[in-house]
Design an enzyme around this catalytic site. Structure first.
Site, PDB file in Angstrom:
ATOM      1  CB  ILE A  23       4.151  53.290  40.849  1.00 31.52           C
ATOM      2  CG1 ILE A  23       4.725  54.329  41.500  1.00 31.52           C
ATOM      3  CG2 ILE A  23       2.818  53.188  40.895  1.00 31.52           C
ATOM      4  CD1 ILE A  23       4.486  54.214  43.058  1.00 31.52           C
ATOM      5  CD  GLU A  40      -8.266  59.384  44.097  1.00 26.79           C
ATOM      6  OE1 GLU A  40      -9.603  59.384  43.715  1.00 26.79           O
ATOM      7  OE2 GLU A  40      -7.688  60.152  44.756  1.00 26.79           O
ATOM      8  CB  ALA A  73       0.101  58.698  47.050  1.00 28.27           C
ATOM      9  CG  LEU A 110      -4.014  60.885  51.312  1.00 26.50           C
ATOM     10  CD1 LEU A 110      -3.935  62.419  51.859  1.00 26.50           C
ATOM     11  CD2 LEU A 110      -5.039  60.390  52.453  1.00 26.50           C
ATOM     12  N   GLY A 112      17.141  58.936  49.644  1.00 29.08           N
ATOM     13  CA  GLY A 112      16.179  58.461  48.381  1.00 29.08           C
ATOM     14  C   GLY A 112      14.940  59.233  48.665  1.00 29.08           C
ATOM     15  CG  ASP A 156       5.454  66.066  41.651  1.00 28.11           C
ATOM     16  OD1 ASP A 156       5.377  65.722  40.410  1.00 28.11           O
ATOM     17  OD2 ASP A 156       5.482  65.403  42.834  1.00 28.11           O
ATOM     18  CE  LYS A 200       1.915  65.241  43.968  1.00 23.35           C
ATOM     19  NZ  LYS A 200       2.792  64.876  45.122  1.00 23.35           N
TER      20      LYS A 200
END
Ligand SMILES: NC(=O)c1ccc[n+]([C@@H]2O[C@H](COP(=O)([O-])OP(=O)(O)OC[C@H]3O[C@@H](n4cnc5c(N)ncnc54)[C@H](OP(=O)(O)O)[C@@H]3O)[C@@H](O)[C@H]2O)c1
Length: 361
Positions: free
Chosen positions: A17, A155, A160, A162, A213, A227, A231
């Protein structure tokens, strides 16, 4: 001569990122300067081993060299004029001591330990942008500053690219009351659920996803549900529910007994779960989805068979989130689209930087 306001940018983490963000920033910089009168100038890049710093601005060629070095797994510490071992809290203090003011600090690490550095950044009058969920999903006592502070944006942490968090923020800011949130928030688990729906075998799906991956090298990081739980907690806290992780029941997609195995042992034992998943799929109607369901009292993060909800229509890595609120009751408000990917995630980070820069005096 440019009349743009100069906003120094400090980037922590030059992984997937971080690199995509730097590339987008370099390309967009002059357009943003012309259109909005703000010049976002990278002044510090840091990875886990050190930093490269130029308070006057790192040139495009230095940025390109740093990005290429990272692609080749070389630490920034090996770059010309690097400051080895200068990271985290020390680095943020160093920035202030060397005259860097009104900066935006971008946390694109996947590190647990960023909270002190980010809080220090806020104390120094900097803005903070996160793609890293961990500081936001830690104990509420530590994380609440990030939710209450006007100079923090995150955000990219949910969905991601959205606009999930912006939408929640807008609902709450305008006086709506969120009653319930439901979402399919993992691209990796979305892929897994679609493949189960197509009749594929659980262990083969995980093996394929790992080889491509789609999962972390240790697939338990995805299969644990943690994860997704992070969120869910971020959305809950944005909705105004001051929950901690223990308010969520998180069901991993493997039994407790497999938690402490080595990765190789875990992969070898995966086929033992195939019959359980086949039985689960056969027992109930609908399609499998790994869902987060939360309200003011807490919630669940777990595999479910769904049929009526929007989630039943998802395929592959698509994410979906639905808000039931005082204003959106019979017909709730839903967002749907790609919930992972370097480009969309980096763009959300860049948009957050621009938003902060526009509110900097
Ligand atoms: N990929 C997506 O679609 C997506 C979507 C939304 C959010 N995110 C989040 O975005 C973040 C970045 O993801 P990624 O895929 O880019 O991860 P990544 O490729 O693993 O990169 C993480 C980077 O952070 C660096 N780092 C670790 N600790 C650090 C520290 N203390 N100070 C400075 N740098 C540090 C690492 O350095 P070393 O290489 O030297 O260890 C590495 O350069 C993660 O938190 C992820 O959850 C990702």
């Amino acid at each position: 001569m440019s009349t743009s306001r100069r906003i120094p940018v400090i980037v922590l983490g030059i992984g997937n990122i971080g690199r995509a963000f730097l590339t987008q920033l370099t390309r967009a910089r002059s357009t943003l300067s012309t259109r909005y009168g703000v010049d976002l100038v990278p002044v510090i890049l840091a990875d886990v081993g050190g930093a490269i710093i130029n308070p006057a601005g790192l040139s495009d060629s230095v940025l390109e060299a740093a990005v290429s070095a990272q692609i080749n797994w070389q630490s920034l510490a090996g770059q010309p004029n690097a400051q080895p071992d200068l990271t985290g809290l020390d680095l943020i203090r160093y920035a202030a001591e060397h005259g860097i003011e009104h900066a935006v600090v971008v946390d694109v690490t996947a590190s647990e330990g960023m909270t002190p550095a980010l809080l220090q950044a806020l104390q120094q009058g900097y803005g903070v942008v996160l793609a890293n969920k961990r500081p936001l999903a830690g104990p509420w006592a530590n994380a609440q500053t990030f939710f209450h502070h006007t100079r923090v944006r995150f955000e990219a942490t949910v969905g991601a690219g959205l606009p999930v968090n912006t939408t929640l923020r807008y609902l709450v800011d305008t006086g709506d009351v969120v009653h319930r949130i439901q979402g399919a928030l993992s691209g990796t688990l979305g892929y897994l659920c679609s493949s189960l729906e197509d009749g594929e075998i659980f262990s083969s799906i995980v093996n394929t996803a790992r080889a491509k991956g789609y999962t972390e090298p240790d697939p338990r990081e995805d299969l644990s549900g943690i994860d997704v739980a992070r969120k869910a907690l971020i959305m809950a806290r944005l909705a105004g529910w001051e929950l901690d992780m223990d308010a969520l029941r998180v069901d991993p997609l493997y039994p407790d007994a497999m938690r402490d195995l080595s990765v190789d042992e875990f992969m070898a034992q995966l086929p033992q779960l195939d019959s359980d998943f086949a039985a689960y799929m056969g027992a109930t109607s609908g399609v499998p989805r790994y869902m987060a369901e939360i309200d003011a009292n807490g919630g669940t993060v777990s595999l479910k068979m769904v049929s009526q909800q929007l989630a039943a229509q998802l395929r592959g890595t698509v994410n979906q989130v639905t808000f039931w609120t005082k204003r959106y009751t019979d017909l709730p408000l839903s967002l749907l689209g790609p919930g992972a990917g370097m480009e969309v995630t980096a763009a959300a980070v860049l948009q957050d930087c621009l938003s902060l820069a526009q509110t900097t005096n």
